[in-house]
Design a protein around this motif. Structure first.
Motif, PDB file in Angstrom:
ATOM      1  N   LEU A 186     -29.649  44.021  -8.160  1.00  0.00           N
ATOM      2  CA  LEU A 186     -30.452  45.012  -7.441  1.00  0.00           C
ATOM      3  C   LEU A 186     -29.784  46.386  -7.486  1.00  0.00           C
ATOM      4  CD1 LEU A 186     -31.605  42.908  -4.351  1.00  0.00           C
ATOM      5  CD2 LEU A 186     -33.119  43.922  -6.064  1.00  0.00           C
ATOM      6  N   LEU A 187     -28.465  46.407  -7.300  1.00  0.00           N
ATOM      7  CA  LEU A 187     -27.742  47.675  -7.358  1.00  0.00           C
ATOM      8  C   LEU A 187     -27.807  48.282  -8.755  1.00  0.00           C
ATOM      9  CD1 LEU A 187     -24.550  46.824  -5.240  1.00  0.00           C
ATOM     10  CD2 LEU A 187     -26.364  48.427  -4.635  1.00  0.00           C
ATOM     11  N   LYS A 188     -27.685  47.437  -9.764  1.00  0.00           N
ATOM     12  CA  LYS A 188     -27.763  47.918 -11.144  1.00  0.00           C
ATOM     13  C   LYS A 188     -29.152  48.481 -11.438  1.00  0.00           C
ATOM     14  CE  LYS A 188     -25.502  45.533 -14.159  1.00  0.00           C
ATOM     15  NZ  LYS A 188     -25.055  44.506 -15.139  1.00  0.00           N
ATOM     16  N   THR A 189     -30.178  47.796 -10.958  1.00  0.00           N
ATOM     17  CA  THR A 189     -31.547  48.273 -11.160  1.00  0.00           C
ATOM     18  C   THR A 189     -31.748  49.614 -10.468  1.00  0.00           C
ATOM     19  OG1 THR A 189     -32.300  45.970 -11.151  1.00  0.00           O
ATOM     20  CG2 THR A 189     -33.992  47.657 -10.939  1.00  0.00           C
ATOM     21  N   ARG A 190     -31.231  49.742  -9.252  1.00  0.00           N
ATOM     22  CA  ARG A 190     -31.350  50.999  -8.506  1.00  0.00           C
ATOM     23  C   ARG A 190     -30.680  52.149  -9.270  1.00  0.00           C
ATOM     24  NH1 ARG A 190     -27.981  51.470  -3.128  1.00  0.00           N
ATOM     25  NH2 ARG A 190     -26.395  51.804  -4.732  1.00  0.00           N
ATOM     26  N   ASP A 191     -29.527  51.861  -9.880  1.00  0.00           N
ATOM     27  CA  ASP A 191     -28.827  52.895 -10.646  1.00  0.00           C
ATOM     28  C   ASP A 191     -29.637  53.333 -11.863  1.00  0.00           C
ATOM     29  OD1 ASP A 191     -26.735  52.840  -8.871  1.00  0.00           O
ATOM     30  OD2 ASP A 191     -25.455  51.542 -10.105  1.00  0.00           O
ATOM     31  N   LYS A 243     -32.462  55.568 -10.706  1.00  0.00           N
ATOM     32  CA  LYS A 243     -31.989  56.914 -10.352  1.00  0.00           C
ATOM     33  C   LYS A 243     -31.719  57.739 -11.614  1.00  0.00           C
ATOM     34  CE  LYS A 243     -28.681  59.378  -7.427  1.00  0.00           C
ATOM     35  NZ  LYS A 243     -28.545  60.483  -8.379  1.00  0.00           N
ATOM     36  N   HIS A 302     -34.579  39.538 -12.378  1.00  0.00           N
ATOM     37  CA  HIS A 302     -34.938  39.269 -10.985  1.00  0.00           C
ATOM     38  C   HIS A 302     -35.946  38.129 -10.907  1.00  0.00           C
ATOM     39  CE1 HIS A 302     -32.743  42.467  -9.097  1.00  0.00           C
ATOM     40  NE2 HIS A 302     -33.341  43.411  -9.807  1.00  0.00           N
ATOM     41  N   LYS A 340     -36.999  43.628  -3.754  1.00  0.00           N
ATOM     42  CA  LYS A 340     -35.998  43.421  -2.698  1.00  0.00           C
ATOM     43  C   LYS A 340     -36.552  42.484  -1.627  1.00  0.00           C
ATOM     44  CE  LYS A 340     -35.038  47.756  -1.727  1.00  0.00           C
ATOM     45  NZ  LYS A 340     -34.390  48.924  -1.062  1.00  0.00           N
ATOM     46  N   SER A 353     -27.720  40.745  -5.188  1.00  0.00           N
ATOM     47  CA  SER A 353     -27.263  42.075  -4.788  1.00  0.00           C
ATOM     48  C   SER A 353     -26.756  42.918  -5.955  1.00  0.00           C
ATOM     49  CB  SER A 353     -26.170  41.960  -3.715  1.00  0.00           C
ATOM     50  OG  SER A 353     -25.094  41.171  -4.184  1.00  0.00           O
ATOM     51  N   MET A 354     -25.960  42.329  -6.863  1.00  0.00           N
ATOM     52  CA  MET A 354     -25.403  43.113  -7.962  1.00  0.00           C
ATOM     53  C   MET A 354     -26.502  43.592  -8.910  1.00  0.00           C
ATOM     54  SD  MET A 354     -22.279  43.606  -7.424  1.00  0.00           S
ATOM     55  CE  MET A 354     -21.868  44.330  -9.006  1.00  0.00           C
ATOM     56  N   TYR A 391     -39.433  47.923  -7.421  1.00  0.00           N
ATOM     57  CA  TYR A 391     -38.079  47.555  -7.021  1.00  0.00           C
ATOM     58  C   TYR A 391     -38.020  47.255  -5.520  1.00  0.00           C
ATOM     59  CZ  TYR A 391     -33.242  48.512  -5.552  1.00  0.00           C
ATOM     60  OH  TYR A 391     -32.012  48.450  -4.974  1.00  0.00           O
TER      61      TYR A 391
END
Length: 203
Positions: free
Chosen positions: A56-61, A64, A36, A101, A53-54, A97
């Motif tokens: 960020l989504l991977k980081t969010r996963d 979690k 990032h 964003k 975006s991709m 995170y």
């Protein structure tokens, strides 16, 4: 005896597997956060927006996965959450995170290269190079305070609306990076607080 020994061995293997899994998730998160910073630095330096975006989504996963794993180990006990250093790590990264964003959104507004771009990009890359669990944020915070102060006092007035908006976005990015680093500094203090009781017991 054989049964007890086998049980101990199985428990040790399970514990080691759990530790490795935590470390693997943490490494994935740290690498994603570093990317990032590199992407934002490239945007600042070139004026060309990178779609985050991709990643960020991977980081969010990853976040979690880590939080869920820590909660399962604690049995979802609220009382233990402030004592579990892995859970605290994932909570710290989760808050960072959210800040990243905002940084990604601000980088979208950088549509031209200004004189201040190069040193800001260099600083962002250095922060990215030092994304790891135990990196000390205090040095970066001091440097960032000086950079923001210099930025506010010495940067000449913009000559166009676009230049004004780009400079505002750069300042917003620096302010958000400061918030990101403060979270890390607080986490390091928590690590130190958690390590002292263990050291005393060992003595």
């Amino acid at each position: 005896m054989r049964s007890a020994s086998g049980s101990d061995s199985s428990s040790t293997c399970t514990c080691q597997h759990s530790i490795k899994r935590f470390e693997r998730i943490k490494d994935n998160i740290d690498r994603a956060l570093a990317v990032h910073f590199y992407d934002v630095a490239a945007c600042v330096e070139t004026g060309v927006y990178n779609d985050h975006s991709m990643m960020l989504l991977k980081t969010r996963d990853y976040l979690k996965q880590g939080k869920d794993l820590a909660l399962r180990r604690m049995g979802n006990s609220i009382g233990k959450r402030n004592e579990d250093i892995d859970y605290l790590y994932f909570r710290m990264r989760e808050r960072q995170y959210d800040i990243l964003k905002r940084i990604a959104e601000n980088s979208r507004e950088i549509t031209m290269v200004v004189n201040e771009a190069k040193p800001v990009a260099t600083f962002l890359r250095r922060v990215g190079d030092n994304v790891n669990q135990r990196a000390d944020a205090s040095t970066f915070l001091r440097e960032l305070e000086e950079t923001i102060e210099h930025y506010r006092k010495n940067v000449p007035l913009p000559t166009s609306r676009e230049e004004f908006e780009v400079r505002s976005s750069l300042l917003n990015i620096l302010s958000d990076v400061k918030s990101y680093l403060i979270l890390k500094e607080r986490y390091i203090l928590l690590l130190q607080e958690h390590s002292h009781p263990r050291q005393k017991r060992a003595q």
